[in-house]
Design a protein around this motif. Structure first.
Motif, PDB file in Angstrom:
ATOM      1  N   HIS A   1       0.844  -1.204   0.000  1.00  0.00           N
ATOM      2  CA  HIS A   1       0.000   0.000   0.000  1.00  0.00           C
ATOM      3  C   HIS A   1       0.869   1.241   0.000  1.00  0.00           C
ATOM      4  CE1 HIS A   1       0.778  -0.639   4.263  1.00  0.00           C
ATOM      5  NE2 HIS A   1       0.296   0.553   4.563  1.00  0.00           N
TER       6      HIS A   1
ATOM      7  N   HIS B   1       1.397   3.905   1.902  1.00  0.00           N
ATOM      8  CA  HIS B   1       1.958   4.637   3.044  1.00  0.00           C
ATOM      9  C   HIS B   1       3.491   4.735   2.950  1.00  0.00           C
ATOM     10  CE1 HIS B   1      -1.785   3.941   5.778  1.00  0.00           C
ATOM     11  NE2 HIS B   1      -1.918   5.001   4.993  1.00  0.00           N
TER      12      HIS B   1
ATOM     13  N   ASP C   1       5.864   4.581   5.056  1.00  0.00           N
ATOM     14  CA  ASP C   1       6.710   3.607   5.745  1.00  0.00           C
ATOM     15  C   ASP C   1       6.760   2.267   4.999  1.00  0.00           C
ATOM     16  OD1 ASP C   1       3.983   3.343   6.571  1.00  0.00           O
ATOM     17  OD2 ASP C   1       4.628   2.061   8.235  1.00  0.00           O
TER      18      ASP C   1
ATOM     19  N   HIS D   1      -7.390  -1.023   5.620  1.00  0.00           N
ATOM     20  CA  HIS D   1      -6.330  -0.146   6.130  1.00  0.00           C
ATOM     21  C   HIS D   1      -6.170   1.044   5.179  1.00  0.00           C
ATOM     22  CE1 HIS D   1      -2.621   0.999   8.146  1.00  0.00           C
ATOM     23  NE2 HIS D   1      -1.990   0.997   6.994  1.00  0.00           N
TER      24      HIS D   1
ATOM     25  N   ASP E   1      -0.308  -4.243   6.053  1.00  0.00           N
ATOM     26  CA  ASP E   1      -0.961  -3.693   7.245  1.00  0.00           C
ATOM     27  C   ASP E   1      -2.431  -4.111   7.303  1.00  0.00           C
ATOM     28  OD1 ASP E   1       1.487  -2.578   7.625  1.00  0.00           O
ATOM     29  OD2 ASP E   1       0.815  -0.493   7.616  1.00  0.00           O
TER      30      ASP E   1
ATOM     31  N   ALA F   1       0.906   3.822  11.595  1.00  0.00           N
ATOM     32  CA  ALA F   1       0.907   3.471  10.172  1.00  0.00           C
ATOM     33  C   ALA F   1       0.335   2.088   9.983  1.00  0.00           C
ATOM     34  CB  ALA F   1       2.320   3.558   9.613  1.00  0.00           C
TER      35      ALA F   1
HETATM   36 ZN   LIG Z   1       0.070   1.514   6.491  1.00  0.00          ZN
END
Ligand SMILES: [Zn+2]
Length: 268
Positions: free
Chosen positions: A55, A57, A59, A112, A129, A268
């Protein structure tokens, strides 16, 4: 034959995964930071052939640019959300065929984020996640109904499937699981195991536990178990609730529980 996986810890608690294929080739899953991954590849003498991103994000993506300067490989990312970093956008049901690797199937698991992907191959699932060891990701973009469906889909994988997740939150997640199901012996055993072995490395999730362990201990995969149902009822739930309602209640409850014992890293 089950695939070999290696975890590389990056940033404060993220895990980058290396899926090892034939001839010392590997696939890299998520890339929050490049340097530790480049070091791990050099040390293990593995050559990456592709990067898979679960995904958008930061991080999970911030290390891509530096990594691609060293290894200009294709990057597979979600076609279900904005993935400007992906040279190969992929959608649910796509099969990624890389020489020397068994097919990797793309699963769209929203919750998420809107377009979150999991990657499933023989005996291994990279769950980003969505599904964590003993827990699950927070709802940032998707709904409780989406996340509960995504988790139910993962829960139906073969029980020996090893779960490779995006963060190391096992100890914190088990604290909530034990609070919720104080009489569950599998949770107690996992807590003990963590204290004796996991604590040494601090990386329980890096062991990639089988799905069977998650089914026995992860409250978010146990929403129909009598012990979890009665805990929900005691907490103020009005059974019978739908799967999505039970999930939403449990997710909020855990957010509140974490709020009481702040876990600032769980952002996150
Ligand atoms: Zn995430």
């Amino acid at each position: 034959m089950p695939q070999q996986v290696h975890a590389v810890p990056v940033l404060s608690d993220n895990l980058v995964w290396l899926l090892e294929g034939a001839d010392r080739r590997c696939v890299v899953v998520d890339l929050g930071q490049a340097e530790p991954v480049l070091a791990a590849l050099a040390e293990s003498r593995l050559t990456p052939v592709a990067v898979l991103i679960t995904h958008h994000h930061a991080d999970h993506t911030a290390g891509l640019a530096a990594f691609l300067r060293v290894y200009p490989v294709p990057v597979f990312g979600s076609a279900h959300e904005s993935s400007p970093f992906a040279s190969q956008p992929v959608a649910d049901g796509a099969v990624i065929d890389l020489p020397g690797f068994p097919p990797l199937t793309v699963w769209h698991t929203p919750g998420h984020t809107r377009g979150h992907l999991c990657f499933v191959t023989e005996g291994v699932a990279f769950t980003g996640d969505t599904l964590f060891t003993a827990g699950c990701g927070r709802l940032f973009e998707g709904s409780a109904a989406q996340m509960s469906r995504s988790l139910a889909r993962l829960a139906a994988l073969p029980a020996p499937t090893r779960i490779c997740c995006g963060h190391e939150y096992t100890a914190d997640n088990l604290r909530f699981a034990a609070f919720l199901e104080p009489d569950n012996p599998a949770i107690a055993e996992r807590v003990t195991q963590l204290q004796t072995q996991g604590a040494a490395s601090g990386l329980a999730a890096a062991a990639a536990p089988p799905l069977s362990v998650e089914l026995a201990t992860n409250p978010f995969l146990r929403l129909s178990e009598p012990s979890v149902l009665s805990a929900i009822a005691a907490h103020g739930g009005q059974p019978p609730l739908s799967d999505a309602e039970r999930f939403a209640l449990l997710r909020r409850w855990k957010d509140d529980y974490d709020g009481l014992a702040p876990l600032p890293e769980q952002t996150a």
